[in-house]
Design a protein around this motif. Structure first.
Motif, mmCIF file in Angstrom:
data_model
loop_
_atom_site.group_PDB
_atom_site.id
_atom_site.type_symbol
_atom_site.label_atom_id
_atom_site.label_comp_id
_atom_site.label_asym_id
_atom_site.label_seq_id
_atom_site.Cartn_x
_atom_site.Cartn_y
_atom_site.Cartn_z
ATOM 1 N N ASP A 1 0.832 -1.208 0.000
ATOM 2 C CA ASP A 1 0.000 0.000 0.000
ATOM 3 C C ASP A 1 0.867 1.258 0.000
ATOM 4 O O ASP A 1 1.955 1.287 0.584
ATOM 5 C CB ASP A 1 -0.909 0.027 1.234
ATOM 6 N N GLY A 2 0.370 2.297 -0.662
ATOM 7 C CA GLY A 2 1.021 3.604 -0.606
ATOM 8 C C GLY A 2 2.087 3.831 -1.649
ATOM 9 O O GLY A 2 2.704 4.906 -1.684
ATOM 10 N N ILE A 3 2.339 2.860 -2.525
ATOM 11 C CA ILE A 3 3.311 3.048 -3.598
ATOM 12 C C ILE A 3 2.561 3.620 -4.796
ATOM 13 O O ILE A 3 1.692 2.958 -5.358
ATOM 14 C CB ILE A 3 4.008 1.733 -3.976
ATOM 15 N N PRO B 1 17.604 1.409 -11.780
ATOM 16 C CA PRO B 1 17.389 1.023 -13.179
ATOM 17 C C PRO B 1 17.039 2.197 -14.076
ATOM 18 O O PRO B 1 17.394 2.205 -15.253
ATOM 19 C CB PRO B 1 16.243 -0.001 -13.094
ATOM 20 N N GLU B 2 16.320 3.188 -13.539
ATOM 21 C CA GLU B 2 15.993 4.374 -14.338
ATOM 22 C C GLU B 2 17.271 5.113 -14.727
ATOM 23 O O GLU B 2 17.455 5.515 -15.879
ATOM 24 C CB GLU B 2 15.068 5.306 -13.555
ATOM 25 N N ALA B 3 18.168 5.300 -13.760
ATOM 26 C CA ALA B 3 19.425 5.999 -14.041
ATOM 27 C C ALA B 3 20.281 5.202 -15.015
ATOM 28 O O ALA B 3 20.913 5.763 -15.924
ATOM 29 C CB ALA B 3 20.191 6.241 -12.741
ATOM 30 N N ALA B 4 20.302 3.875 -14.843
ATOM 31 C CA ALA B 4 21.100 3.029 -15.738
ATOM 32 C C ALA B 4 20.565 3.097 -17.166
ATOM 33 O O ALA B 4 21.345 3.167 -18.135
ATOM 34 C CB ALA B 4 21.092 1.586 -15.240
ATOM 35 N N LEU B 5 19.243 3.094 -17.307
ATOM 36 C CA LEU B 5 18.659 3.159 -18.643
ATOM 37 C C LEU B 5 18.857 4.541 -19.265
ATOM 38 O O LEU B 5 19.106 4.660 -20.474
ATOM 39 C CB LEU B 5 17.176 2.796 -18.590
ATOM 40 N N ARG B 6 18.774 5.581 -18.443
ATOM 41 C CA ARG B 6 19.050 6.926 -18.967
ATOM 42 C C ARG B 6 20.490 7.017 -19.473
ATOM 43 O O ARG B 6 20.756 7.611 -20.521
ATOM 44 C CB ARG B 6 18.806 7.987 -17.886
ATOM 45 N N LEU C 1 9.717 1.288 -14.080
ATOM 46 C CA LEU C 1 10.888 0.648 -13.477
ATOM 47 C C LEU C 1 11.051 1.057 -12.017
ATOM 48 O O LEU C 1 11.383 0.235 -11.161
ATOM 49 C CB LEU C 1 12.148 1.014 -14.267
ATOM 50 N N THR C 2 10.817 2.333 -11.729
ATOM 51 C CA THR C 2 10.932 2.815 -10.351
ATOM 52 C C THR C 2 9.892 2.154 -9.465
ATOM 53 O O THR C 2 10.184 1.729 -8.339
ATOM 54 C CB THR C 2 10.768 4.341 -10.304
ATOM 55 N N ARG C 3 8.666 2.030 -9.969
ATOM 56 C CA ARG C 3 7.607 1.400 -9.173
ATOM 57 C C ARG C 3 7.908 -0.081 -8.954
ATOM 58 O O ARG C 3 7.682 -0.612 -7.856
ATOM 59 C CB ARG C 3 6.249 1.567 -9.844
ATOM 60 N N ALA C 4 8.439 -0.753 -9.976
ATOM 61 C CA ALA C 4 8.812 -2.164 -9.821
ATOM 62 C C ALA C 4 9.828 -2.317 -8.696
ATOM 63 O O ALA C 4 9.734 -3.220 -7.858
ATOM 64 C CB ALA C 4 9.384 -2.707 -11.134
ATOM 65 N N LEU C 5 10.802 -1.414 -8.668
ATOM 66 C CA LEU C 5 11.836 -1.461 -7.637
ATOM 67 C C LEU C 5 11.231 -1.286 -6.254
ATOM 68 O O LEU C 5 11.576 -2.001 -5.305
ATOM 69 C CB LEU C 5 12.868 -0.361 -7.909
ATOM 70 N N LYS C 6 10.318 -0.326 -6.119
ATOM 71 C CA LYS C 6 9.696 -0.070 -4.816
ATOM 72 C C LYS C 6 8.814 -1.239 -4.384
ATOM 73 O O LYS C 6 8.801 -1.618 -3.202
ATOM 74 C CB LYS C 6 8.878 1.237 -4.876
ATOM 75 N N LEU C 7 8.072 -1.819 -5.312
ATOM 76 C CA LEU C 7 7.251 -2.989 -4.985
ATOM 77 C C LEU C 7 8.128 -4.136 -4.493
ATOM 78 O O LEU C 7 7.814 -4.800 -3.494
ATOM 79 C CB LEU C 7 6.456 -3.430 -6.218
ATOM 80 N N GLN C 8 9.231 -4.369 -5.187
ATOM 81 C CA GLN C 8 10.126 -5.456 -4.819
ATOM 82 C C GLN C 8 10.805 -5.203 -3.480
ATOM 83 O O GLN C 8 10.986 -6.132 -2.674
ATOM 84 C CB GLN C 8 11.161 -5.665 -5.928
ATOM 85 N N ASN C 9 11.192 -3.951 -3.224
ATOM 86 C CA ASN C 9 11.795 -3.617 -1.929
ATOM 87 C C ASN C 9 10.835 -3.886 -0.787
ATOM 88 O O ASN C 9 11.226 -4.438 0.254
ATOM 89 C CB ASN C 9 12.215 -2.144 -1.919
ATOM 90 N N ARG D 1 17.907 -4.153 -8.409
ATOM 91 C CA ARG D 1 17.781 -3.982 -6.954
ATOM 92 C C ARG D 1 18.844 -4.788 -6.225
ATOM 93 O O ARG D 1 19.475 -4.300 -5.282
ATOM 94 C CB ARG D 1 16.378 -4.419 -6.505
ATOM 95 N N HIS D 2 19.069 -6.030 -6.652
ATOM 96 C CA HIS D 2 20.083 -6.869 -6.009
ATOM 97 C C HIS D 2 21.489 -6.308 -6.205
ATOM 98 O O HIS D 2 22.353 -6.480 -5.348
ATOM 99 C CB HIS D 2 20.001 -8.305 -6.547
ATOM 100 N N LEU D 3 21.704 -5.660 -7.353
ATOM 101 C CA LEU D 3 23.015 -5.071 -7.637
ATOM 102 C C LEU D 3 23.143 -3.648 -7.080
ATOM 103 O O LEU D 3 24.173 -3.010 -7.254
ATOM 104 C CB LEU D 3 23.257 -5.043 -9.152
#
Length: 292
Positions: A147-149, A224-229, A156-164, A218-220
């Motif tokens: 909740d709250g994400i 991901p957003e910065a890496a893709l940019r 990609l940012t949302r995927a990271l937050k969900l996984q965290n 996330r594991h590394l």
């Protein structure tokens, strides 16, 4: 504020934050303001807010400090704009926005503004921050782990937050190797089944693959957003190098072929590596000179 006082404040280069607030109020005035600004609402301004935030990030990545000043101003204007809209609707005003974030920062940093010890690592402070955020979510009846994400975050940012969030309750692969194995599995399944899957199934499987790639980031501990940019910027640089090389031959990319452009790409790649090595050698020489 009288009309003369308002005009004087809006034109005062040293007017600070009150000046910006008054400028926005004037722009939104139904009778004397800017017709475009008067027509805007939360929904029409929100995309600009997101765009300005990305432009701030872009200026930082490029170390374009002179540009960053202007981009931060553009982003600040977005906050002022939304606060003005909220004030007109009777929801809250800019002072309430400032008070809200100030209260939050004080509450979330008891080791700075309260009696708690500062004798903690950055990781300890991050865990404390997350615990406080969890308590706040509980107060808002946000009981679920996810909740709250915000749904409007970049994917990609949302995927990271969900996984965290899921990882905090133990739902996570134990090692990076497991994530890489899953990427290999997902890619193989997509490749093997792409001729037989429907368009909807292909769409879903490709989304699954991207989601696992975000998990690898996330594991590394990579954004991901910065890496893709960064990858986008690299592609842009090298493709422009191809265009420049072809232009020197009097041709355009559409007048070339893949083999030639591939060779020019490799040349641009090697030139970049040579430039990096030259900078590293120069930097090493300067350090050695300082130490001697």
């Amino acid at each position: 504020m009288s009309g003369d006082d308002s005009q004087q404040l809006c034109l005062d280069p040293h007017g600070g934050m009150p000046r910006l607030l008054e400028i926005m109020a004037r722009l939104r005035d139904p009778e004397t303001g800017c017709p475009w600004d008067v027509e805007q609402d939360f929904d029409t301004i929100a995309p600009y807010t997101i765009e300005e935030a990305y432009e701030v990030a872009d200026a930082i990545e490029r170390r374009a400090w002179a540009e960053l000043r202007g981009e931060l101003g553009d982003l600040l204007l977005q906050t002022v704009y939304h606060a003005q809209l909220a004030s007109e609707a009777g929801h809250f005003d800019f002072d309430a926005v400032v008070r809200s974030i100030s209260d939050k920062m004080v509450a979330r940093h008891p080791h700075v503004f309260g009696g708690e010890s500062r004798d903690k690592t950055a990781d300890d402070q991050t865990r404390d921050w997350e615990r406080m955020k969890a308590a706040e979510r509980a107060g808002k009846a946000e009981r679920g782990t996810l909740d709250g994400i915000a749904a409007g975050l970049p994917a990609l940012t949302r995927a990271l937050k969900l996984q965290n969030r899921a990882a905090r309750v133990g739902f996570d692969w134990p090692s990076t190797d497991d994530v890489i194995d899953k990427i290999t599995e997902e890619a193989r399944e997509l490749n093997e089944a792409r001729e037989t899957m429907s368009e909807a199934e292909t769409f879903e499987e490709f989304g699954d693959l991207l989601f696992v790639v975000a998990n690898l980031a996330r594991h590394l501990k990579i954004d991901p957003e910065a890496a893709l940019r960064a990858a986008n910027a690299k592609f842009t640089r090298r493709f422009r190098a191809i265009e420049v090389a072809l232009a020197a031959l009097g041709r355009r990319p559409e007048e070339s072929d893949l083999a030639e452009m591939d060779a020019l790409w490799d040349a641009a790649k090697q030139a970049e590596k040579a430039d990096v090595n030259e900078v590293e050698v120069e930097s090493h020489g300067k350090r050695a000179a300082r130490q001697s």
